[in-house]
Enzyme design. Structure first.
Site, PDB file in Angstrom:
ATOM      1  N   GLY A  12      28.281  36.605  43.802  1.00  0.00           N
ATOM      2  CA  GLY A  12      28.451  35.116  43.092  1.00  0.00           C
ATOM      3  C   GLY A  12      28.666  35.274  41.828  1.00  0.00           C
ATOM      4  N   ASN A 106      40.665  28.987  46.660  1.00  0.00           N
ATOM      5  CA  ASN A 106      40.063  30.345  46.632  1.00  0.00           C
ATOM      6  C   ASN A 106      40.563  30.980  45.581  1.00  0.00           C
ATOM      7  OD1 ASN A 106      38.878  32.554  48.032  1.00  0.00           O
ATOM      8  ND2 ASN A 106      40.934  33.084  48.703  1.00  0.00           N
ATOM      9  N   HIS A 108      41.542  35.044  44.685  1.00  0.00           N
ATOM     10  CA  HIS A 108      41.701  36.189  45.630  1.00  0.00           C
ATOM     11  C   HIS A 108      42.098  37.390  44.602  1.00  0.00           C
ATOM     12  CE1 HIS A 108      42.830  38.815  49.028  1.00  0.00           C
ATOM     13  NE2 HIS A 108      44.050  38.899  48.041  1.00  0.00           N
ATOM     14  N   SER A 135      44.562  35.751  41.588  1.00  0.00           N
ATOM     15  CA  SER A 135      45.210  34.354  41.773  1.00  0.00           C
ATOM     16  C   SER A 135      44.088  33.260  42.500  1.00  0.00           C
ATOM     17  CB  SER A 135      46.344  34.621  43.069  1.00  0.00           C
ATOM     18  OG  SER A 135      47.050  35.840  42.696  1.00  0.00           O
ATOM     19  N   ASP A 144      44.914  33.761  52.988  1.00  0.00           N
ATOM     20  CA  ASP A 144      45.450  33.982  51.464  1.00  0.00           C
ATOM     21  C   ASP A 144      46.790  33.722  51.389  1.00  0.00           C
ATOM     22  OD1 ASP A 144      42.677  35.289  50.769  1.00  0.00           O
ATOM     23  OD2 ASP A 144      43.583  37.214  51.619  1.00  0.00           O
TER      24      ASP A 144
HETATM   25  C1  GAR Z   1      35.859  38.807  43.711  1.00  0.00           C
HETATM   26  O1  GAR Z   1      36.507  39.923  43.258  1.00  0.00           O
HETATM   27  C2  GAR Z   1      36.717  38.020  44.729  1.00  0.00           C
HETATM   28  O2  GAR Z   1      38.083  37.847  44.134  1.00  0.00           O
HETATM   29  C3  GAR Z   1      36.744  38.560  46.101  1.00  0.00           C
HETATM   30  O3  GAR Z   1      35.515  39.001  46.202  1.00  0.00           O
HETATM   31  C4  GAR Z   1      34.748  39.199  44.820  1.00  0.00           C
HETATM   32  C5  GAR Z   1      33.622  38.569  44.884  1.00  0.00           C
HETATM   33  O4  GAR Z   1      32.867  38.816  43.648  1.00  0.00           O
HETATM   34  N1  GAR Z   1      37.043  37.784  46.959  1.00  0.00           N
HETATM   35  C6  GAR Z   1      37.962  38.165  48.119  1.00  0.00           C
HETATM   36  O5  GAR Z   1      37.888  39.429  48.350  1.00  0.00           O
HETATM   37  C7  GAR Z   1      38.384  37.210  49.168  1.00  0.00           C
HETATM   38  N2  GAR Z   1      38.760  37.745  50.092  1.00  0.00           N
HETATM   39  P1  GAR Z   1      31.633  37.503  43.315  1.00  0.00           P
HETATM   40  O6  GAR Z   1      30.754  37.533  44.587  1.00  0.00           O
HETATM   41  O7  GAR Z   1      31.011  38.214  42.109  1.00  0.00           O
HETATM   42  O8  GAR Z   1      32.377  36.426  42.796  1.00  0.00           O
END
Ligand code: GAR
Length: 209
Positions: A12, A106, A108, A135, A144
């Site tokens: 998060g 979202n 990504h 992005s 995505d």
């Molecule tokens: C982030 O790097 C986000 O971009 C990625 O997961 C991580 C979550 O980190 N999302 C994806 O890969 C979506 N397909 P966080 O929980 O610390 O924000």
């Protein structure tokens, strides 16, 4: 201010970036709910400690559409205008995506349209790319795939591993997401704008025979 719900599955840190940015006096949105398909998600604790309403429900043992209906109920109860996916690691049903069409964003960890899906950093390194990045895009039913609102490139270094690259890209993510979300919720009402985004993306795709 726009009312934004953030959906997470784990750490998060992007949710935290969105939340703290929303605490600035001139912010364009408030975070009104943090929701998760994982009751143990680390980010839920931070959200609760910051006084944000949290909702969590284990998705296991339910159909995707039944689970997504539960999320929609929580979003409606929170009066959310927009939904920001932030490390939400579950596919959403087409009905859910259509229900929130144009109000669902979202982040990504790649320079879309490159490297949709998982293992984005490893794929960028293996391909010998000069840059990875992140992005923010509008969510459409294909994974995505929706129109990109903004992105930040991050240089790949010679000795980078997926982990070291991810550790730098996350800093870029934390800069990008609050700004892209603010810009999006502040845009003047203009349905043509969204259509134009879709057209631009279609033109940017490689042409097939
Ligand atoms: C982030 O790097 C986000 O971009 C990625 O997961 C991580 C979550 O980190 N999302 C994806 O890969 C979506 N397909 P966080 O929980 O610390 O924000």
């Amino acid at each position: 201010r726009a009312r934004v719900a953030v959906l997470i599955s784990g750490r998060g840190s992007n949710m935290a970036a969105l939340l703290y940015a929303s605490r600035a006096a001139d912010a364009a949105y408030d975070v009104v709910l943090v929701g998760s398909n994982n009751p143990d998600a680390e980010g839920l604790k931070l959200a609760a400690a910051e006084g944000v309403a949290v909702w969590a429900h284990d998705h296991r043992g339910m159909s995707r559409s039944a689970f997504d209906d539960l999320i929609t109920n929580a979003l409606l109860e929170a009066n959310a205008d927009y939904v920001a996916l932030a490390g939400y690691m579950r596919l959403l049903s087409t009905e859910f995506v259509n229900r929130w069409a144009g109000r669902l964003l979202n982040i990504h960890p790649s320079l879309l349209p490159k490297y949709k899906g998982l293992d984005t950093h490893a794929r960028a390194i293996d391909a010998g790319d000069s840059h990875g990045g992140c992005s923010v895009h509008i969510v459409t039913p294909e994974l995505d795939d929706g129109p990109v609102l903004a992105s930040i490139p991050v240089a790949i270094q010679q000795d980078d591993t997926p982990q070291t690259l991810a550790a730098r890209v996350i800093h870029a993510e934390h800069q990008l997401y609050p700004r892209a979300l603010s810009d999006y919720v502040s845009r003047p009402y203009n349905p043509e704008w969204l259509l134009e985004k879709v057209r631009t993306l279609a033109l940017a795709l490689p042409q097939t025979e």
